[in-house]
Design a protein around this motif. Structure first.
Motif, PDB file in Angstrom:
ATOM      1  N   SER A 140       0.733  -1.211   0.044  1.00  0.00           N
ATOM      2  CA  SER A 140       0.169   0.132  -0.017  1.00  0.00           C
ATOM      3  C   SER A 140       0.838   1.523  -0.047  1.00  0.00           C
ATOM      4  CB  SER A 140      -0.829   0.101   1.078  1.00  0.00           C
ATOM      5  OG  SER A 140      -0.220   0.077   2.676  1.00  0.00           O
ATOM      6  N   SER A 143       0.683   2.206  -3.845  1.00  0.00           N
ATOM      7  CA  SER A 143      -0.499   1.852  -4.410  1.00  0.00           C
ATOM      8  C   SER A 143      -1.679   2.116  -3.779  1.00  0.00           C
ATOM      9  CB  SER A 143      -0.450   0.139  -4.875  1.00  0.00           C
ATOM     10  OG  SER A 143      -1.004  -0.494  -3.864  1.00  0.00           O
ATOM     11  N   ILE A 145      -3.540  -0.525  -2.995  1.00  0.00           N
ATOM     12  CA  ILE A 145      -4.041  -1.738  -2.462  1.00  0.00           C
ATOM     13  C   ILE A 145      -4.339  -1.647  -0.891  1.00  0.00           C
ATOM     14  CG2 ILE A 145      -2.892  -3.861  -1.600  1.00  0.00           C
ATOM     15  CD1 ILE A 145      -1.489  -3.773  -4.485  1.00  0.00           C
ATOM     16  N   LEU A 317      -3.511  -9.291  -3.738  1.00  0.00           N
ATOM     17  CA  LEU A 317      -3.605  -8.231  -3.193  1.00  0.00           C
ATOM     18  C   LEU A 317      -4.638  -7.261  -3.799  1.00  0.00           C
ATOM     19  CD1 LEU A 317       0.174  -8.151  -2.490  1.00  0.00           C
ATOM     20  CD2 LEU A 317      -1.177  -7.713  -0.587  1.00  0.00           C
ATOM     21  N   TYR A 318      -5.382  -6.365  -3.421  1.00  0.00           N
ATOM     22  CA  TYR A 318      -6.546  -5.709  -3.926  1.00  0.00           C
ATOM     23  C   TYR A 318      -6.772  -4.594  -3.199  1.00  0.00           C
ATOM     24  CZ  TYR A 318      -8.916  -9.168  -0.985  1.00  0.00           C
ATOM     25  OH  TYR A 318      -9.321  -9.911   0.378  1.00  0.00           O
ATOM     26  N   THR A 319      -7.396  -3.694  -4.043  1.00  0.00           N
ATOM     27  CA  THR A 319      -8.033  -2.199  -3.560  1.00  0.00           C
ATOM     28  C   THR A 319      -9.375  -2.512  -2.786  1.00  0.00           C
ATOM     29  OG1 THR A 319      -9.094  -1.663  -5.531  1.00  0.00           O
ATOM     30  CG2 THR A 319      -6.760  -0.978  -5.385  1.00  0.00           C
TER      31      THR A 319
END
Length: 458
Positions: A140, A143, A145, A317-319
């Motif tokens: 993070s 980004s 994320i 991994l994701y937002t």
């Protein structure tokens, strides 16, 4: 009870002392492995029998006659035939800190003392929590994320990435990616992978759209890729869920691309509300930063990122926008406790001088690339060309780049004591996944062995 029993085990000085003594003794024994060693007559037959048995019971011979004894030191590994190899493929990229690294061993042994060997999404221990927290915080920084979900391997991490993108952009189902991509061995990831040899006899689902990757020989390469992307979107607009790509092609030939190549592609897919999935199963921790998206400075575009290999486990991994609905992803097997503990330790180790423009990873890259270029310009002129890659991922084209001659070179290189692997097609290239703990003297040994092998011919 003054403290929880599990905390007592973690804090026990006797347990710490026993682990230190155990790892210290193993490290002392492993110190006998000082460099490349040919097979020993006393162990050749027994070693061959073990190699043959492994192939017999799995139905296909091993790629190399490799059965390890369980002993190693840094980039060196001992095999059952008595040989010691300089390992520059690292299990296709898992063993970032080499063989029998004392810090990694210590973390793994401590993990092995846990009450369970395998952790999952239903019953995680602290190693699960700590690894997830550490990864999300690292990801993070550059980004958007916000979350991460563990898996046992890169293929499963990639499967989860695809599910996240399809759920978010439902009913869109198609995937857009690069030609010569590799994504894994499951049914769907074999479809995403652009290699017919990996899906012989499998049905075609026609859900993957391909665009050409960067070609450094073509000044209009970026324009052609963007044009192909626009053509696909015009034909399938509203039905493309995700643009998934490796920041550097792995099996596709270890070809890297500059940031300027990616930006128009990413701007366009963002304008079409197509998810951006960066597949870092191979590039994670190898490019001089934790993530290649950091090295390329494209983190602001990333919706989903997948990792595995050097992490010792897989992870998606994701937002916030791609946080899945309950039930979409799970995982009885999220990772073994020793692997989670060792992976977390390796992430810490990387922060100790390995990363950044002047970090050890970039030093290794420059020394190896410069050495290969020197061979191409000197004693091996015409026998070694096009050295390149990113960070600890290095490749060059031996001889004429034909499959037969490159495989011959790699088999001879293996016999001479250095382990590498092929990648790409037209040309086929020799690739190296170099451990981060390799010393300059070991790089020089590798280069001398490469030189010797090239001069032997095909």
């Amino acid at each position: 009870m003054s403290s929880l029993v599990g905390h007592q085990i973690q804090q026990s000085e006797k347990v710490k002392s026993l682990i230190q003594e155990l790892v210290g003794e193993v490290t002392k024994i492993n110190s006998q492995l000082t460099g490349i060693h040919a097979p020993q007559d006393a162990f050749k037959d027994a070693g061959k029998a073990k190699v043959d048995a492994a192939g017999l019971f799995r139905g296909r011979p091993l790629h190399y006659p490799y059965i390890g004894t369980g002993a190693g030191r840094g980039p060196y590994v001992e095999l059952e035939d008595g040989s010691v190899k300089l390992d520059l493929i690292n299990g296709i990229g898992i063993h970032l800190m080499g063989h029998a690294n004392p810090r990694v061993l210590t973390a793994a042994v401590r993990g092995a003392l846990s009450d369970i060997l395998i952790q999952g999404n239903l019953q995680p221990n602290n190693e699960y929590r700590l690894f997830t927290e550490k990864m999300v915080k690292i990801a993070s920084r550059k980004s958007r994320i916000k979350y991460g979900w563990l898996a046992t391997c890169g293929t499963m991490a990639n499967e989860n990435a695809l599910k996240l993108s399809r759920q978010k952009n439902s009913p869109a189902r198609m995937v857009m990616g690069f030609k010569d991509a590799f994504a894994g061995r499951s049914t769907m990831m074999a479809e995403v992978t652009d290699n017919p040899a990996y899906k012989q006899g499998l049905p075609e689902y026609h859900e993957v759209l391909r665009i050409p990757f960067y070609d450094k020989r073509d000044p209009k390469s970026g324009e052609k890729s963007l044009a192909a992307m626009k053509e696909h979107v015009a034909k399938h607009e509203g039905n493309i869920s995700v643009f998934g790509f490796e920041p550097m092609l792995g099996e596709g030939g270890y070809q890297a691309a500059p940031r300027e190549f990616f930006l128009p592609l990413l701007d366009f897919v963002k304008s079409k509300n197509i998810a951006v999935w960066v597949d870092e199963v191979q590039t994670f921790t190898r490019t001089g930063e934790y993530f290649a998206f950091e090295t390329l400075d494209i983190g602001q575009y990333v919706d989903i990122c997948t990792i595995a290999k050097t992490a010792q486990v897989g992870m998606t991994l994701y937002t916030e926008e791609f946080n899945p609905k309950p039930g979409l992803i799970a995982g009885t097997f999220s990772g073994s406790t020793p692997c989670l503990a060792a992976g977390s330790e390796m992430l810490d180790m990387l922060s100790e001088g390995f990363l950044g423009a002047n970090g050890r990873i970039q030093q290794i890259h420059k020394r190896f690339i410069n050495g290969l270029n020197a061979l191409n310009e000197g004693s091996c002129k015409g026998l070694a060309s096009d050295a390149g890659g990113m960070g600890l991922m290095v490749a060059f084209t031996p001889h004429d780049g034909k499959k037969e001659s490159v495989n011959s070179f790699l088999n001879k290189l293996y016999a001479n004591g250095v382990i590498a692997f092929p990648c790409g097609k037209d040309p086929v290239r020799a690739r190296f996944l170099i451990p981060a703990i390799i010393q300059d003297a070991d790089i020089d040994i590798a280069l001398k062995t490469i030189e010797k092998t090239l001069l032997e011919g095909v």
